[in-house]
Design a protein around this motif. Sequence first.
Motif, short mmCIF file in Angstrom:
data_model
loop_
_atom_site.label_atom_id
_atom_site.label_comp_id
_atom_site.label_asym_id
_atom_site.label_seq_id
_atom_site.Cartn_x
_atom_site.Cartn_y
_atom_site.Cartn_z
N ALA A 151 17.52 32.09 13.03
CA ALA A 151 16.48 32.74 13.23
C ALA A 151 15.72 32.26 14.86
CB ALA A 151 15.32 33.43 12.74
N ALA A 152 15.24 30.83 14.51
CA ALA A 152 14.76 30.04 15.68
C ALA A 152 15.68 29.55 17.33
CB ALA A 152 14.97 28.20 15.41
N ALA A 153 17.47 30.01 17.19
CA ALA A 153 17.91 29.92 17.68
C ALA A 153 17.50 32.18 18.48
CB ALA A 153 19.20 29.87 18.30
N LYS A 154 17.81 32.68 18.33
CA LYS A 154 17.50 34.09 18.02
C LYS A 154 15.68 34.67 19.35
CE LYS A 154 17.89 38.67 16.38
NZ LYS A 154 17.76 39.98 15.96
N GLU A 155 15.10 33.46 17.93
CA GLU A 155 13.73 33.81 19.17
C GLU A 155 13.50 32.72 20.37
OE1 GLU A 155 10.11 31.58 17.35
OE2 GLU A 155 10.38 32.88 16.59
N GLU A 156 14.60 32.03 20.41
CA GLU A 156 14.07 31.30 21.90
C GLU A 156 15.61 31.45 22.74
OE1 GLU A 156 14.14 27.25 20.44
OE2 GLU A 156 12.55 27.05 19.57
N ASN A 157 16.29 32.05 22.10
CA ASN A 157 17.21 32.11 23.49
C ASN A 157 18.13 30.91 23.79
OD1 ASN A 157 19.07 34.04 24.40
ND2 ASN A 157 18.00 33.87 26.33
N VAL A 201 20.79 28.04 21.65
CA VAL A 201 22.12 27.52 20.76
C VAL A 201 21.39 26.21 20.18
CG1 VAL A 201 24.34 27.23 20.73
CG2 VAL A 201 23.48 28.58 23.12
N TYR A 202 21.90 26.31 18.64
CA TYR A 202 21.91 25.57 17.63
C TYR A 202 23.33 25.26 16.90
CZ TYR A 202 16.80 25.55 17.96
OH TYR A 202 15.39 25.49 18.60
N CYS A 203 23.16 23.90 16.43
CA CYS A 203 24.88 23.74 15.46
C CYS A 203 24.37 24.74 14.23
CB CYS A 203 24.49 22.33 15.56
SG CYS A 203 25.95 22.10 14.12
N ALA A 204 25.85 25.15 14.28
CA ALA A 204 25.67 25.79 12.80
C ALA A 204 26.20 25.19 11.77
CB ALA A 204 27.08 26.96 12.81
N ASN A 205 26.11 24.17 11.93
CA ASN A 205 26.96 23.20 10.67
C ASN A 205 25.09 22.79 10.24
OD1 ASN A 205 28.67 21.44 8.77
ND2 ASN A 205 28.18 20.14 10.31
N CYS A 206 24.76 21.84 11.21
CA CYS A 206 23.46 20.95 10.82
C CYS A 206 22.14 21.67 11.74
CB CYS A 206 24.02 19.83 11.55
SG CYS A 206 23.55 19.31 12.88
N GLY A 207 21.90 22.79 12.31
CA GLY A 207 21.24 23.17 12.94
C GLY A 207 20.60 22.08 14.25
N THR A 208 20.81 21.24 14.45
CA THR A 208 20.50 20.22 15.78
C THR A 208 20.41 21.40 16.85
OG1 THR A 208 21.44 17.81 14.66
CG2 THR A 208 21.34 18.44 17.45
N ARG A 209 19.73 21.23 18.18
CA ARG A 209 19.44 22.10 19.35
C ARG A 209 20.51 21.34 19.80
NH1 ARG A 209 15.13 25.03 21.84
NH2 ARG A 209 15.86 25.33 24.08
N LEU A 210 21.11 22.16 20.96
CA LEU A 210 22.65 21.69 21.62
C LEU A 210 22.02 22.29 22.93
CD1 LEU A 210 25.79 23.18 19.00
CD2 LEU A 210 24.60 20.99 19.88
N GLU A 211 22.57 21.49 24.28
CA GLU A 211 22.18 21.74 25.62
C GLU A 211 23.46 21.94 25.82
OE1 GLU A 211 20.03 20.57 26.88
OE2 GLU A 211 18.92 19.47 24.89
N GLU A 212 23.31 22.59 26.82
CA GLU A 212 24.45 23.58 27.71
C GLU A 212 25.70 23.11 27.44
OE1 GLU A 212 24.77 25.61 32.29
OE2 GLU A 212 22.90 25.10 31.18
N ASN A 213 26.62 23.95 27.10
CA ASN A 213 27.93 23.26 27.49
C ASN A 213 28.62 21.56 26.22
OD1 ASN A 213 29.08 25.36 28.98
ND2 ASN A 213 27.76 23.79 30.98
#
Length: 125
Positions: A87-93, A95-107
């Motif tokens: 939900a946060a990823a969608k709102e912020e456009n 990408v987050y890790c599907a396993n732990c929720g950590t925000r991921l940087e590009e690539n």
Amino acid sequence: MANWEKFRENMGRTANKAAVKAGELSDSVKLRYKLHRAKGELTELYEKLGRITYNQLHYSHDHAAEVSELIARITRQQEKVRRLSAAAAKEENAVYCANCGTRLEENMYFCPGCGQKQEAAKSEE
């Protein structure tokens, strides 16, 4: 007098837009707070599992039922973190890790939080 009316109308529209934006920001903050709490609760469950496992190995006590319950709670909490992260990823456009929720940087192909391999990393746009 017409200028005054026009000014009032413009101020009213501006105030309404500001109120809508404030509501959106409030929802965003609430979502991030829920995600933060869910991650904290997950960490507490992992810590409790670690203490039980230590006691089980160190003192040769059988805690199988308690361990099974904690694993079930951890699984439910992980799912909650995944939902909130999505939900946060969608709102912020973002990408987050599907396993732990950590925000991921590009690539990023592996999560720095948990090491989970990621699907093709998407860039934030």
